[in-house]
Design a protein around this motif. Sequence first.
Motif, PDB file in Angstrom:
ATOM      1  N   GLU A   1      -9.208  -1.365   3.129  1.00  0.00           N
ATOM      2  CA  GLU A   1      -7.992  -2.136   3.384  1.00  0.00           C
ATOM      3  C   GLU A   1      -8.106  -2.746   4.781  1.00  0.00           C
ATOM      4  OE1 GLU A   1      -5.859   1.449   2.297  1.00  0.00           O
ATOM      5  OE2 GLU A   1      -5.086   1.591   4.349  1.00  0.00           O
TER       6      GLU A   1
ATOM      7  N   LEU B   1       0.831  -1.208   0.000  1.00  0.00           N
ATOM      8  CA  LEU B   1       0.000   0.000   0.000  1.00  0.00           C
ATOM      9  C   LEU B   1       0.863   1.254   0.000  1.00  0.00           C
ATOM     10  CD1 LEU B   1      -2.783  -0.889   2.605  1.00  0.00           C
ATOM     11  CD2 LEU B   1      -3.142  -0.417   0.178  1.00  0.00           C
TER      12      LEU B   1
ATOM     13  N   TYR C   1     -11.913   2.927  -0.810  1.00  0.00           N
ATOM     14  CA  TYR C   1     -10.875   1.899  -0.891  1.00  0.00           C
ATOM     15  C   TYR C   1     -10.709   1.257   0.487  1.00  0.00           C
ATOM     16  CZ  TYR C   1      -6.424  -0.349  -1.912  1.00  0.00           C
ATOM     17  OH  TYR C   1      -5.425  -1.280  -2.085  1.00  0.00           O
TER      18      TYR C   1
ATOM     19  N   ARG D   1      -9.464   6.274   1.704  1.00  0.00           N
ATOM     20  CA  ARG D   1      -8.892   5.019   2.215  1.00  0.00           C
ATOM     21  C   ARG D   1      -9.562   4.675   3.540  1.00  0.00           C
ATOM     22  NH1 ARG D   1      -3.662   5.993   3.453  1.00  0.00           N
ATOM     23  NH2 ARG D   1      -3.665   3.914   4.347  1.00  0.00           N
TER      24      ARG D   1
ATOM     25  N   ALA E   1      -3.485  -5.007  -3.595  1.00  0.00           N
ATOM     26  CA  ALA E   1      -3.573  -3.803  -2.776  1.00  0.00           C
ATOM     27  C   ALA E   1      -2.866  -2.639  -3.462  1.00  0.00           C
ATOM     28  CB  ALA E   1      -2.974  -4.054  -1.400  1.00  0.00           C
TER      29      ALA E   1
ATOM     30  N   TYR F   1      -2.672  -6.139   7.220  1.00  0.00           N
ATOM     31  CA  TYR F   1      -1.546  -5.219   7.028  1.00  0.00           C
ATOM     32  C   TYR F   1      -0.190  -5.911   7.181  1.00  0.00           C
ATOM     33  CZ  TYR F   1      -4.115  -0.733   6.965  1.00  0.00           C
ATOM     34  OH  TYR F   1      -4.907   0.343   6.630  1.00  0.00           O
TER      35      TYR F   1
END
Length: 657
Positions: A506, A346, A504, A450, A488, A511
Amino acid sequence: MHFDRSDLSDTQLQSFYKALVYPRLIEEKMLLLLRQGKISKWFSGIGQEAIAVGATLALEADEWILPLHRNLGVFTSREMPLDKLLQQWQGSEDGYSKGRERSFHFGSRPHHICGMISHLGPQLSIADGIALAHQLKKEQKVSLAFTGEGGTSEGEFHEALNVAAVWGLPVIFLIENNGYGLSTPVSEQYHCSSLVDKAIGYGMEGVQVDGNNLLEVYQTIRTARAYAISQQKPVLIEAMTFRMRGHEEASGVKYVPPALLEEWSKKDPIAQYEAFLQQTGILSADSRTAIREELKHHIEQQVANGLTDTPPIADIQTELDDLYAPGSAPVAASGPSSEKRFINALSEGLKQAMEQHPELILMGQDIAAYGGAFKITEGFLEKFGAGRVRNTPLCESAIIGAALGLSIGGFKSMVEMQFGDFVTCGFNQIVNNLAKIHYRWGQHADVVIRMPAGGGVGAGPFHSQTNEAWFTHVPGLKVVYPSNPADAKGLLTAALADPNPVLYFEHKALYRSISGPVPENYYTIEIGKAALVQPGEDISIITWGSGVHWALEYTQQHPEFSIGILDLRSLVPLDYTAIQDIVSATGKVLILHEDTLTGGFGAEISAWIAEHCFHLLDAPVMRCASLDTPIPFATSLEKNFLAKARLDKYIRQLTSW
């Protein structure tokens, strides 16, 4: 009433008179057309013309104005053709919004007017973003946003003023205080002595003016403009006036004390300005009559040209095509790949997008020196500078509105929600401004939001939601939800390249727990294309985000089942071809998602399959989702909440069908 002509010539003062009278004469004609049923609704600005006209005349023609219902004088002073305005007011396809918007809810880039929405605060934040665009381009310009006294009670008013003050933006906030919000008087709207006093709390200059005095409005806006540009600071102006007619014509003014109407009728801005011009010898009785007759003749001609009984021709494909601004072709991956964690992919994608798009601005809480709550933007401040990597106050709605303003000003922007849960504070800007603006009047919203989302990290009800279904329902948004590092990066760069608003998502739990090969160079992945993770023969799982890894883990632990897995990657647009293909492969479908069951996006997919793929099914479409409760904090409760806890049950039930 004192009129300060300062350095204005007689010719200018006469032209100001024409500009002031013109919208009044139009309004008188509109009220007649309304009674004749030739237009459907009208919000009258009679008695308030001096504010809209004076403010518009004080700005440069290429400085953006964000008006409200009663600001016909803005549109006429920007010389918008009346015949086309008539077409707009009738809902004609030849109007400014192709029949999709009413009255003054539209904009025009050639005239630098940004159309309002019915929620009266959001235009103030858009003005912030436009002013920021001017500032970043080092242009000596301002933006100006109107609001009413009622609108100053909305949260967006306070957020927009705070952001403008903190960032030092050249924006003018103009309050039209006309005494009433529909039928609610100012005594029930606020308790401060004057609304302009609110400027003090935000550390900005504020001034109150007689809104019925054309030259006072004009001179004040000119002075405010010069100050905002030279000092790079915002200004709040309160223009005192009165609404002489109803909120809209149907509501009437029975709730207004007659004495108030009588008092303010004596302060009529046109009558007062006429008296001034006549006293100074600039306007004679004959010239007054000539000007009015000339304008009336022009209005009659324009009305004759603009009135039409032809409604727009409805065409489904045209409507759908105008939902989004056209984007660019995907950029294929090239060169070597390297192993990266989801979070590093990312960060790399965001960094390369910043290099690819010099006009891209990043905004969010703590994203600058601190590098963001999850350190995705760590080092960005040093590399790209404070102008492009901007810490924000806790003003989610204002920042999203400012992002739209940046788009109007020619920039791209990324807004990071510190946690996706906090997007509720900016919901109105997303679903009513970003999502609808291109469809309404062709203005793109080049904004990516995001959304760090999802559970499994013990963060409780307000830091763990995966709320994509809130936005998949809203036409005009795109919704992306990758599951692996390569996607991603490629989907983030694609979202940032896209001129449309993209949510978006995530997943926070991915992560640092998921790694994979990621192309090192800049590339994009087409939004709206699913990926077949693995084929299967027994059942098909359609999923996204964390659900992909739950499904993969299950197949590894249960080799006795042959399970096909489709990673949607994008929820809007949705890859219906890929869905049909995987349904066809097994005839048994399980939709797996982390969001709660009721109203989750899985219900939409299930309905589509039942409607379009019924002949391919060997069993009912099933959904495995999280419990219909808030997300609990304790680990045992959270595991029980998540859909993963029931995955084995649903797979066994489906395979045994």
